[in-house]
Scaffold this motif. Structure first.
Motif, PDB file in Angstrom:
ATOM      1  N   VAL A  11      -2.112  -1.393 -13.565  1.00 44.10           N
ATOM      2  CA  VAL A  11      -3.108  -2.190 -12.837  1.00 44.10           C
ATOM      3  C   VAL A  11      -4.370  -2.268 -13.678  1.00 44.10           C
ATOM      4  O   VAL A  11      -4.979  -1.250 -14.002  1.00 44.10           O
ATOM      5  CB  VAL A  11      -3.397  -1.576 -11.460  1.00 44.10           C
ATOM      6  N   MET A  26      -6.143  -8.428  -7.334  1.00 42.97           N
ATOM      7  CA  MET A  26      -5.544  -7.410  -8.190  1.00 42.97           C
ATOM      8  C   MET A  26      -4.847  -8.077  -9.360  1.00 42.97           C
ATOM      9  O   MET A  26      -4.208  -9.123  -9.206  1.00 42.97           O
ATOM     10  CB  MET A  26      -4.551  -6.559  -7.402  1.00 42.97           C
ATOM     11  N   LYS A  67      -1.486  -6.163  -2.934  1.00 44.80           N
ATOM     12  CA  LYS A  67      -0.769  -5.291  -3.874  1.00 44.80           C
ATOM     13  C   LYS A  67       0.735  -5.538  -3.816  1.00 44.80           C
ATOM     14  O   LYS A  67       1.407  -5.598  -4.857  1.00 44.80           O
ATOM     15  CB  LYS A  67      -1.065  -3.818  -3.570  1.00 44.80           C
ATOM     16  N   GLU A  68       1.273  -5.709  -2.616  1.00 42.07           N
ATOM     17  CA  GLU A  68       2.696  -5.994  -2.478  1.00 42.07           C
ATOM     18  C   GLU A  68       3.053  -7.331  -3.112  1.00 42.07           C
ATOM     19  O   GLU A  68       4.105  -7.475  -3.755  1.00 42.07           O
ATOM     20  CB  GLU A  68       3.091  -5.999  -0.999  1.00 42.07           C
ATOM     21  N   PRO A 103       3.402  -0.953  -9.223  1.00 44.91           N
ATOM     22  CA  PRO A 103       2.049  -0.712  -9.729  1.00 44.91           C
ATOM     23  C   PRO A 103       1.856   0.737 -10.169  1.00 44.91           C
ATOM     24  O   PRO A 103       2.284   1.668  -9.489  1.00 44.91           O
ATOM     25  CB  PRO A 103       1.164  -1.038  -8.518  1.00 44.91           C
ATOM     26  N   VAL A 125      -6.802  -5.154  -0.657  1.00 48.80           N
ATOM     27  CA  VAL A 125      -5.743  -5.167  -1.661  1.00 48.80           C
ATOM     28  C   VAL A 125      -4.563  -4.336  -1.200  1.00 48.80           C
ATOM     29  O   VAL A 125      -3.421  -4.807  -1.181  1.00 48.80           O
ATOM     30  CB  VAL A 125      -6.250  -4.660  -3.028  1.00 48.80           C
ATOM     31  N   SER A 126      -4.827  -3.094  -0.798  1.00 52.59           N
ATOM     32  CA  SER A 126      -3.737  -2.189  -0.430  1.00 52.59           C
ATOM     33  C   SER A 126      -3.579  -1.989   1.067  1.00 52.59           C
ATOM     34  O   SER A 126      -2.451  -1.871   1.564  1.00 52.59           O
ATOM     35  CB  SER A 126      -3.961  -0.817  -1.085  1.00 52.59           C
ATOM     36  N   GLU A 136      -8.912   4.145  -2.926  1.00 50.97           N
ATOM     37  CA  GLU A 136      -7.467   4.088  -2.718  1.00 50.97           C
ATOM     38  C   GLU A 136      -6.762   5.168  -3.531  1.00 50.97           C
ATOM     39  O   GLU A 136      -5.819   5.807  -3.045  1.00 50.97           O
ATOM     40  CB  GLU A 136      -6.941   2.704  -3.097  1.00 50.97           C
ATOM     41  N   THR A 163       3.058  -7.039  -6.857  1.00 48.05           N
ATOM     42  CA  THR A 163       4.282  -6.330  -7.226  1.00 48.05           C
ATOM     43  C   THR A 163       5.474  -7.287  -7.209  1.00 48.05           C
ATOM     44  O   THR A 163       6.281  -7.314  -8.150  1.00 48.05           O
ATOM     45  CB  THR A 163       4.547  -5.167  -6.258  1.00 48.05           C
ATOM     46  N   TYR A 178      -8.983  -4.396  -9.936  1.00 51.26           N
ATOM     47  CA  TYR A 178      -8.708  -4.177  -8.512  1.00 51.26           C
ATOM     48  C   TYR A 178     -10.015  -4.325  -7.749  1.00 51.26           C
ATOM     49  O   TYR A 178     -10.949  -3.536  -7.917  1.00 51.26           O
ATOM     50  CB  TYR A 178      -8.146  -2.762  -8.368  1.00 51.26           C
TER      51      TYR A 178
END
Length: 799
Positions: free
Chosen positions: A484, A475, A616-617, A634, A501-502, A297, A620, A487
């Protein structure tokens, strides 16, 4: 007498003639010799000056264009991985970072008079000519010095045949002489050892030390140094992985040369030669090593191009939106495009030897990977047990949810979208030929939690076998800085490279409710003590249609319940009643402010979590609940430096206030109660027994397709998702398929390991700093006579 005189004169004439011819021959030979000397000198002068053959410019000789892999480091100083491509896994090592044993072995074996010559060793050349050309001894060795070999590594293209090498040799001699002019002996040794390819993506001595012995180049001992230098003669032939005994014998030859050079005593030689050749082999591959999902990523982010709408397919408008936001707000996104070298060119993460300092903590990353493996391997056994004997496996056996025809279509689509299917289309195979290819058994390696398994099966069966493994994403982040710490994008990057995750987005279920409740608490109409009727409501959606949400629990049905109890127990009916009195469009707006960029439906049912969001969102967004209403974006990288350690860019935390103080303390008190006495209470029980003050929320979507657990402390915010590759792949029963069973245990295992490690300095005694006398029901500071009301409202917060 006349006859005698004539005879004498004739003899004198012949003698004069012979002398004349001799003088002529000698003259011709001298002329030829002089011409040869002049020609040779002229030839070498022209070679030296680049008239004949390729002679690198002086500037390039002074500054060779070395290409080094970029190295990624964890926050605690551990090497996490490297980015490299065709130039190989070369990492720069300074002279003082190379073991003296390596230098001694190299000089003793390859160039005993290295410190005496100026690039060319005439004695070695003559020895090689006599032994190889005249005596025909092909194993006599060459006459090349270390400097000549460096010249060959740097500037000579691969050649085949005696003639091609004969042409290249003089060029290498002249380059070697120039290199000796511009560099010290130490610098030449350093450059040589940084250039040599030791196979297995081990280019340079630093990489070789790591690959073959799992240590730094400066820590190599005599045995290890001799092994690596022995490979220099022919790394493929003296490959210690494939030809252990042959390489051991070559190692002993190197040790013998070190003895002859008085670098070893006779006793040391005997002891060392008697030892076996032992490796600690670490194969280097982008798919192996620590945090592979994170590294991939990060590579994608660094290399991203500026988004152009025409470069995205019409159906992928959301990705264009996401990338555009990232380009505008994240300085790391597209760093290669945005940042220039002093000469105006772009940086190259594969060749410029960049040093990338990340926020990942190697210990926490290890604990996260262990937690994922431990829980998912156990959960997978339960999933296999449930699906055993089902003709629909790995999909649900419910024909109401998924008909046989739908399942067959899903499988065909998966075959077409696979890499094998893509190649089949390029080959022009018909649908029937594609089906036949997928039904033909072949040898392959497949995933298992006990390690890769070599087997034979059809590609169709292997596709279904792969789909039978549940996926996950995890995460963990510092909520105050956005750094971070851990992950994990899936079970195993070697087999499941889609990052959950992303990249992956799934429905978030009840983890959406804290956003709804916070919205409500920021109005004047709701507090944690507001009560509502706990019955299934009959509501009307935006189109006037009846909507009657379902609820999984049956507790306190028909009673008036307060919002604290409703969120603690994840009650759907109360969430729907709240949403009916608020604006779905405003909820969408607020969720976007939390850092969720996906398009969200502005409908009443949004309150139950049909929105698709990434891990991830979500992490956040939940950082705001741990950080006094401030959302932390992040941060993957703190700094990027060049090959010499000069910092090019550094990256600072970014925060945005998304929750008012009134709304923050109200929602925080309830989210702490979720873990203390609600759906997240499993965290307080064995085997986790976490005592730390923790807020959180579980989430489960329809048919148990997705299981979520979001958790935060004053020091860490973490998110976990577990589910099938397709939403029709899931547990049939709620007991195993809910978020508290599928996702929470990963966090429980992870955080238990973190707290058990004293080197990490995370304490279970860490507390949220509630203002004294705060009344979450009134949203104001309570006078002394209201303490009992406050205590009741805050029950569970400090327990």
């Amino acid at each position: 007498m006349a006859q005698t005189d004539n005879t004498g004169k004739s003899t004198d004439k012949r003698s004069d003639s012979r002398r004349h011819r001799t003088r002529v021959i000698i003259k011709v030979l001298w002329i030829a010799f002089a011409a040869a000397v002049i020609f040779t000198a002229g030839f070498f002068v022209m070679v030296y000056n680049g008239v004949i053959g390729y002679m690198p410019p002086i500037e390039e000789l002074k500054n060779p264009q070395d290409k080094f892999a970029s190295v990624i480091y964890t926050a605690d100083g551990q090497e996490m991985g490297r980015y490299f491509r065709n130039t190989g896994n070369r990492v720069y090592a300074d002279f003082d970072e190379i073991s003296p044993e390596v230098v001694d072995a190299l000089i003793a074996t390859e160039d005993a008079r290295f410190t005496e010559h100026s690039g060319i060793d005439l004695r070695a050349i003559m020895r090689a000519v006599v032994k190889t050309v005249i005596l025909g001894n092909k194993n006599a060795g060459g006459g090349s010095t270390i400097t000549q070999q460096l010249a060959k590594q740097l500037y000579s293209p691969p050649s085949s045949g005696l003639l091609a090498r004969a042409v290249q040799k003089p060029i290498e001699w002249m380059i070697a002489i120039k290199l000796e002019r511009f560099y010290s002996k130490e610098e030449i040794l350093k450059m040589y050892l940084n250039q040599f390819d030791f196979l297995y993506n081990a280019v340079g001595i630093k990489s070789a030390a790591k690959v073959y012995f799992n240590k730094e180049a400066e820590d190599l001992n005599t045995i290890e140094a001799a092994t690596l230098i022995g490979m220099v003669k022919n790394p493929a032939f003296y490959n210690p992985v494939r030809h252990n005994e042959r390489t051991r014998q070559r190692r002993n030859v190197v040790l013998e040369q070190m003895y002859k050079a008085d670098m070893l005593t006779a006793q040391e030689l005997a002891d060392l030669q008697a030892q076996p050749l032992t490796l600690d082999f670490q194969r280097v591959d982008h798919k192996d090593g620590m945090a592979p999902y994170f590294r991939e990523e990060l590579r994608r982010i660094l290399s991203a191009k500026k988004p152009v709408r025409s470069h995205y397919p019409s159906w992928d408008a959301q990705r264009y939106t996401d990338d555009s936001i990232a380009w505008a707000t994240n300085p790391l996104y597209g760093w290669i495009e945005k940042t220039r070298k002093p000469d105006g060119t772009k940086y190259d993460i594969y060749n410029d030897g960049l040093k990338i300092y990340t926020t990942i903590d190697s210990r926490m990353q290890t604990y996260a990977e262990e937690a994922v493996h431990e829980h998912m391997s156990s959960l997978q056994k339960q999933f296999f047990k449930e699906k055993k004997g089902s003709s629909a496996a790995p999909y649900t056996s419910s024909r109401v949810e998924l008909s046989d025809a739908m399942r067959a279509k899903l499988i065909v689509n998966a075959m077409r979208q696979s890499e094998r299917g893509r190649i089949a289309r390029l080959r022009g195979l018909s649908e029937a030929e594609l089906q036949a290819e997928f039904d033909t058994p072949i040898d392959m390696t497949v995933f298992s939690y006990d390690g890769p398994v070599d087997t034979t099966m059809t590609p169709r069966d292997s596709l279904l076998y792969s789909k039978s493994f549940l996926r996950t994403g995890f995460m963990s982040m510092d909520p105050s800085t956005g750094f971070v710490k851990a992950y994990v994008g899936g079970p195993d990057f070697r087999f499941f490279q889609y990052d959950m995750v992303s990249t992956g987005r799934r429905q978030i279920g009840s983890t959406i409710k804290p956003f709804l409740y916070t919205y409500a608490f920021e109005t004047d109409d709701f507090t944690p003590c507001t009560t509502m009727l706990n019955e299934q409501p009959t509501l009307y959606d935006e189109n006037g249609r009846v909507w009657q949400p379902r609820n999984s629990g049956r507790a306190r049905v028909g009673e008036m319940v307060d919002l604290r109890w409703a969120l603690t127990n994840s009650n759907n009916w109360i969430s729907a009643r709240i949403m009916d009195r608020l604006s779905p469009a405003e909820l969408v707006k607020r969720m976007h402010s939390y850092g969720i960029t996906n398009k969200l439906p502005a409908v009443k049912s949004l309150c139950l979590g049909p929105a698709e969001v990434s891990v991830k969102e979500m992490v956040t967004a939940y950082s705001a609940f741990a950080n006094k209403g401030m959302r932390s974006d992040p941060v993957f990288v703190t700094a990027i430096a060049d090959a010499n350690g000069n910092v090019i860019s550094d990256f600072a935390p970014s925060q945005t206030e998304v929750i008012t103080q009134k709304g923050y303390w109200r929602i925080l008190s309830i989210l702490l109660n979720v873990v203390d006495s609600g759906t997240g209470n499993r965290l307080r029980r064995p085997p986790y027994n976490v005592t730390a003050q923790t807020g959180g929320k579980t989430g489960t979507t329809n048919d148990n397709a997705d299981g979520w657990f979001m958790a935060f402390t004053p020091d860490l915010v973490s998110g976990t998702w577990v589910g099938g590759e397709d939403r029709y792949i899931h547990f049939n029963n709620m007991a195993q398929g809910q978020g508290a069973a599928m996702a929470l245990p990963i966090y429980g295992r992870y955080i238990s390991k973190v707290y058990a490690d004293p080197s990490l300095h995370y304490s279970q005694s860490s507390q949220f700093d509630f203002p004294a006398g705060l009344n979450p029901c009134a949203g104001a500071y309570a006078p002394d006579d209201e303490e009992e009301v406050v205590d009741q409202a805050m029950q569970g917060v400090f327990d």
